[in-house]
Design a protein around this motif. Sequence first.
Motif, PDB file in Angstrom:
ATOM      1  N   THR B   4       8.403   0.268   4.157  1.00  0.00           N
ATOM      2  CA  THR B   4       8.316   1.630   4.082  1.00  0.00           C
ATOM      3  C   THR B   4       7.529   2.287   3.000  1.00  0.00           C
ATOM      4  N   CYS B  22       8.661   9.650   4.166  1.00  0.00           N
ATOM      5  CA  CYS B  22       8.669   8.264   4.319  1.00  0.00           C
ATOM      6  C   CYS B  22       7.903   7.869   5.317  1.00  0.00           C
ATOM      7  N   HIS B  24       6.635   4.738   7.888  1.00  0.00           N
ATOM      8  CA  HIS B  24       6.927   3.427   8.405  1.00  0.00           C
ATOM      9  C   HIS B  24       6.178   3.070   9.624  1.00  0.00           C
ATOM     10  N   VAL B  33      15.724   3.898  11.202  1.00  0.00           N
ATOM     11  CA  VAL B  33      15.533   4.465   9.931  1.00  0.00           C
ATOM     12  C   VAL B  33      16.769   4.947   9.258  1.00  0.00           C
TER      13      VAL B  33
END
Lengths: 117, 111
Positions: B4, B22, B24, B33
């Motif tokens: 991440t 974030c 990812h 998550v």
Amino acid sequence: GAVVSQHPSWVICKSGTSVKIECRSLDFQATTMFWYRQFPKQSLMLMATSNEGSKATYEQGVEKDKFLINHASLTLSTLTVTSAHPEDSSFYICSAHSSGEIMETQYFGPGTRLLVL
Amino acid sequence: DAKTTQPTSMDCAEGRAANLPCNHSTISGNEYVYWYRQIHSQGPQYIIHGLKNNETNEMASLIITEDRKSSTLILPHATLRDTAVYYCIVRRNFGNEKLTFGTGTRLTIIP
């Protein structure tokens, strides 16, 4: 939410001595507990995974003979730092895995600050 | 584990909504998550987690993009006690899957 305790919250010891840290899940059973270490201004680093009734699994670079882990019951895991040296001074945090009805996640203890003189 | 990416630090005025992003982009289909936060000198605290739908609880809301390559944690009315390091972690939601902590975002709530 689930509660995890650690004892002691802080400890100062002389170089060469051993220190035991306890991690307890207070209101749930934890088949797995995790031990982390955190140095100042750094993130948490996983040291080992502790499964009740079996040997712990250590992360690469973590000495299993120096950091002894025992997970004798579903609510207690201990980490013993053997022959502690100043470089072992750190913040040690445990977490317990809860396989509950609602979700699976880890709950963390408040941490134990170790200072080796 | 998928990695991440989070901003190193953010400031937010007290009483305003804090939005923590974030990325990812390599998340797998079976990875959730998770968000945790760590207040100074304490153990991490679980906040929220989700797979693909938006989630809300008493602490925060989690907004996950449709392609699941990014998400945003929203603290609706930030208080000074929300000052902490916030960690976004992707993890499979079964068994004893470990959590791998990155560097997180240091959120400072300004009076």
